[in-house]
Design an enzyme around this catalytic site. Sequence first.
Site, mmCIF file in Angstrom:
data_model
loop_
_atom_site.group_PDB
_atom_site.id
_atom_site.type_symbol
_atom_site.label_atom_id
_atom_site.label_comp_id
_atom_site.label_asym_id
_atom_site.label_seq_id
_atom_site.Cartn_x
_atom_site.Cartn_y
_atom_site.Cartn_z
ATOM 1 N N GLU A 122 1.007 -1.194 -0.063
ATOM 2 C CA GLU A 122 0.280 -0.271 -0.052
ATOM 3 C C GLU A 122 1.079 1.523 0.200
ATOM 4 O O GLU A 122 1.665 1.001 0.870
ATOM 5 C CB GLU A 122 -0.734 -0.180 1.089
ATOM 6 C CG GLU A 122 -1.423 -0.605 0.876
ATOM 7 C CD GLU A 122 -2.604 -0.692 2.883
ATOM 8 O OE1 GLU A 122 -2.338 -0.194 3.773
ATOM 9 O OE2 GLU A 122 -3.590 -1.657 3.171
ATOM 10 N N ASP A 167 -5.331 8.570 10.895
ATOM 11 C CA ASP A 167 -4.093 7.621 11.028
ATOM 12 C C ASP A 167 -3.402 7.723 11.874
ATOM 13 O O ASP A 167 -3.450 9.352 13.378
ATOM 14 C CB ASP A 167 -2.755 8.654 10.471
ATOM 15 C CG ASP A 167 -3.319 8.066 8.836
ATOM 16 O OD1 ASP A 167 -3.684 6.929 8.914
ATOM 17 O OD2 ASP A 167 -3.395 8.786 8.028
#
Length: 280
Positions: free
Chosen positions: A52, A63
């Site tokens: 990814e 995040d």
Amino acid sequence: MSAGHSVATTFEKAASEGRGTLVGYLPAGFPSREGSIAAAKAMAEAGCDVIEVGLPYTDPLMDGPTIQDAVHQALVGGARVADVFDTVEAIAATGVPTLVMTYWNPVDRYGVDAFARDLASAGGSGLITPDLTPEEGGTWLAAADQHDLDRVFLVALSSTDERLAKITEVCRGFVYAASVMGVTGARSAVDTGAARLVERTRKAMAPGSRLPIGLGLGVSNGVQAAEVAAFSDGVIVGSAFIRRLLDAPSPEEGLKSIRELTAELAAGVRRQGVLDGTRS
């Protein structure tokens, strides 16, 4: 075989070998443009089945602090969308399926069809879109179909059974199960809700669907990778790779550390199939 189908094929191959699929994440442009390509290639060579590539974004609300630090470094270093495509192209050229993980705003700004076109042109396999819902994803679903790209949506512990069914219906490639409520990040133990989320997601799929499920949890070592691979089709690791690069005294040591961690995780996703025999 087209790029858009290589992720599913990779999951199928791993399953046929009685193991989980190891998915590694790194943001483009971290620790530098060339450094991110070198690190991702090292991950692929050492045992990551799928890579990814994160698209650096100025407001990464979903995040954890480790990924935020890396993204900030990438942005300060001048990382742009074009660098993401260049990174994808370099990694995909090794034969490892490569997806872009991105918040939706940069794709929308770039132009959905143009983004899909350029991603496919770079050899990318698809997009992981953590903040896009199926209801708001019509343009992306159409562009993904046109350019033969996978579309990976997220499910979470809070997702209802109805929601799980709707999300898995539009996924292609695999389903991303985020089992930690809140932000991402490496943790010392497997979340007790993770196996249940995977089980519920499988049950919510349409009859006959064998769409694999990748679990993003905060795995940081081989023991945790083995535990997750015992009940999930894929083990997704991001923060632990980034931490190795952040802590390294030099780029060379960073690559060495990345290789060591990848090898440990790759052994973990393989060891579980031998030990418990749960994977068919």
